[in-house]
Design a protein around this motif. Structure first.
Motif, PDB file in Angstrom:
ATOM      1  N   PRO A 225      -6.487   2.069 -10.535  1.00 22.85           N
ATOM      2  CA  PRO A 225      -7.697   2.906 -10.571  1.00 22.85           C
ATOM      3  C   PRO A 225      -7.576   4.094  -9.611  1.00 22.85           C
ATOM      4  O   PRO A 225      -7.368   3.911  -8.412  1.00 22.85           O
ATOM      5  N   VAL A 226      -7.653   5.311 -10.181  1.00 17.93           N
ATOM      6  CA  VAL A 226      -7.538   6.537  -9.382  1.00 17.93           C
ATOM      7  C   VAL A 226      -8.678   7.485  -9.722  1.00 17.93           C
ATOM      8  O   VAL A 226      -9.316   7.355 -10.763  1.00 17.93           O
TER       9      VAL A 226
ATOM     10  N   ARG B  21      -6.129  10.249  -6.182  1.00 15.22           N
ATOM     11  CA  ARG B  21      -6.308   9.408  -4.998  1.00 15.22           C
ATOM     12  C   ARG B  21      -6.675   8.005  -5.475  1.00 15.22           C
ATOM     13  O   ARG B  21      -7.534   7.836  -6.341  1.00 15.22           O
ATOM     14  N   ASN B  22      -5.990   7.017  -4.926  1.00 13.65           N
ATOM     15  CA  ASN B  22      -6.268   5.629  -5.287  1.00 13.65           C
ATOM     16  C   ASN B  22      -7.669   5.238  -4.856  1.00 13.65           C
ATOM     17  O   ASN B  22      -8.066   5.486  -3.721  1.00 13.65           O
ATOM     18  N   LEU B  23      -8.401   4.604  -5.776  1.00 12.43           N
ATOM     19  CA  LEU B  23      -9.723   4.089  -5.422  1.00 12.43           C
ATOM     20  C   LEU B  23      -9.591   2.823  -4.583  1.00 12.43           C
ATOM     21  O   LEU B  23     -10.404   2.566  -3.706  1.00 12.43           O
ATOM     22  N   TYR B  24      -8.574   2.028  -4.876  1.00 11.15           N
ATOM     23  CA  TYR B  24      -8.354   0.769  -4.163  1.00 11.15           C
ATOM     24  C   TYR B  24      -6.907   0.701  -3.715  1.00 11.15           C
ATOM     25  O   TYR B  24      -6.074   0.078  -4.384  1.00 11.15           O
ATOM     26  N   PRO B  25      -6.562   1.323  -2.584  1.00 12.10           N
ATOM     27  CA  PRO B  25      -5.165   1.305  -2.126  1.00 12.10           C
ATOM     28  C   PRO B  25      -4.670  -0.129  -1.933  1.00 12.10           C
ATOM     29  O   PRO B  25      -5.355  -0.965  -1.365  1.00 12.10           O
ATOM     30  N   GLY B  26      -3.471  -0.385  -2.425  1.00 11.93           N
ATOM     31  CA  GLY B  26      -2.861  -1.697  -2.280  1.00 11.93           C
ATOM     32  C   GLY B  26      -3.208  -2.672  -3.391  1.00 11.93           C
ATOM     33  O   GLY B  26      -2.858  -3.847  -3.304  1.00 11.93           O
ATOM     34  N   TYR B  27      -3.878  -2.197  -4.451  1.00 10.87           N
ATOM     35  CA  TYR B  27      -4.277  -3.096  -5.534  1.00 10.87           C
ATOM     36  C   TYR B  27      -3.940  -2.501  -6.903  1.00 10.87           C
ATOM     37  O   TYR B  27      -4.054  -1.299  -7.119  1.00 10.87           O
ATOM     38  N   ILE B  28      -3.541  -3.384  -7.809  1.00  8.54           N
ATOM     39  CA  ILE B  28      -3.265  -3.038  -9.200  1.00  8.54           C
ATOM     40  C   ILE B  28      -4.104  -3.979 -10.054  1.00  8.54           C
ATOM     41  O   ILE B  28      -4.214  -5.161  -9.752  1.00  8.54           O
ATOM     42  N   ILE B  29      -4.692  -3.473 -11.120  1.00 13.70           N
ATOM     43  CA  ILE B  29      -5.517  -4.281 -12.019  1.00 13.70           C
ATOM     44  C   ILE B  29      -4.688  -4.561 -13.281  1.00 13.70           C
ATOM     45  O   ILE B  29      -4.123  -3.633 -13.862  1.00 13.70           O
ATOM     46  N   ILE B  30      -4.613  -5.832 -13.679  1.00 19.96           N
ATOM     47  CA  ILE B  30      -3.857  -6.166 -14.891  1.00 19.96           C
ATOM     48  C   ILE B  30      -4.732  -6.951 -15.868  1.00 19.96           C
ATOM     49  O   ILE B  30      -5.613  -7.707 -15.454  1.00 19.96           O
ATOM     50  N   HIS B  31      -4.497  -6.741 -17.148  1.00 19.83           N
ATOM     51  CA  HIS B  31      -5.160  -7.475 -18.221  1.00 19.83           C
ATOM     52  C   HIS B  31      -4.093  -8.412 -18.765  1.00 19.83           C
ATOM     53  O   HIS B  31      -3.116  -7.954 -19.361  1.00 19.83           O
ATOM     54  N   ALA B  32      -4.243  -9.708 -18.531  1.00 16.91           N
ATOM     55  CA  ALA B  32      -3.142 -10.616 -18.832  1.00 16.91           C
ATOM     56  C   ALA B  32      -3.617 -11.971 -19.319  1.00 16.91           C
ATOM     57  O   ALA B  32      -4.731 -12.402 -19.032  1.00 16.91           O
ATOM     58  N   ASP B  33      -2.717 -12.652 -20.026  1.00 17.48           N
ATOM     59  CA  ASP B  33      -2.877 -14.046 -20.409  1.00 17.48           C
ATOM     60  C   ASP B  33      -1.915 -14.829 -19.525  1.00 17.48           C
ATOM     61  O   ASP B  33      -0.700 -14.789 -19.734  1.00 17.48           O
TER      62      ASP B  33
ATOM     63  N   SER C 132       0.834  -1.197   0.000  1.00 12.09           N
ATOM     64  CA  SER C 132       0.000   0.000   0.000  1.00 12.09           C
ATOM     65  C   SER C 132       0.872   1.252   0.000  1.00 12.09           C
ATOM     66  O   SER C 132       1.838   1.356   0.747  1.00 12.09           O
ATOM     67  N   GLY C 133       0.529   2.184  -0.878  1.00 10.64           N
ATOM     68  CA  GLY C 133       1.303   3.412  -1.000  1.00 10.64           C
ATOM     69  C   GLY C 133       2.419   3.307  -2.029  1.00 10.64           C
ATOM     70  O   GLY C 133       3.051   4.301  -2.369  1.00 10.64           O
TER      71      GLY C 133
END
Length: 188
Positions: free
Chosen positions: A42-43, A59-71, A13-14
């Motif tokens: 997401p910010v 400002r982060n909408l979901y602190p501590g999370y990253i969204i990835i589009h992956a195979d 986080s952060g």
């Protein structure tokens, strides 16, 4: 090439931006950018008044999370993602069998659409939301416009228009004045 799906990656986080940069660098170094075409944090944009100046920050909408589009059909991809500095691991659903086998669980398309919708709205939004909204009766100081330097009390708040009715004293008389959020700051 397999199917691209959206996953949630937990990060320290952060340090989401650092982790995202490391992740993009590592994927580029291993020539895997076509297997992970998007890495998002997401910010939302918020503005705040500091020392009479309007400042816009994210400002982060979901602190501590990253969204990835992956195979993740290639074993190498999820290993590179989880071994990236600042990345803790994939977010999984404990009730699903895949999570018990320690495999990442993709997001439902409805969740993805909701998250991406929020991100798109934040990018298109020209006026950011106020970090700390005003309340009726609160003391504010006018920092912009013809009433610059005057202080007054908030009489009405128009959240949808981002405006306030402020009662200021002009030549000893109370006068209501309509001002935008950017023209005032909270008195300390």
């Amino acid at each position: 090439m397999g199917e691209l799906k959206w996953y949630v990656v937990r990060s320290v986080s952060g340090q989401e931006k650092k982790a995202k940069n490391y992740l993009e660098t590592e994927l580029g170094r291993h020539n895997l950018t076509e297997l992970v075409p998007q890495v998002l944090i997401p910010v939302e944009k918020v503005f705040e008044m500091r020392n009479g100046k309007k400042r816009v920050r994210e400002r982060n909408l979901y602190p501590g999370y990253i969204i990835i589009h992956a195979d993740l059909g290639h074993g190498e991809v999820d290993h590179i993602i989880t071994s990236t500095p600042g990345v803790i691991g994939f977010l999984g659903d404990k009730d699903k069998k895949d999570a018990a086998n320690n495999k990442p669980v993709p997001l439902h398309i409805s969740e993805v659409n909701r998250i991406l919708g929020i991100v798109d709205e934040a990018e298109q939004q020209t006026t950011a939301t106020l970090d700390k909204p005003y309340v009726v009766g609160e003391l504010v100081k006018v920092v912009d416009g013809p009433f610059n330097g005057f202080s007054g009390n908030v009489d009405e708040v128009f959240e949808e228009r981002k405006k306030l009715n402020v009662v200021v004293k002009i030549f000893g008389r109370s006068q209501p004045v309509e001002l935008s959020y950017t023209q005032v700051e909270k008195e300390v």
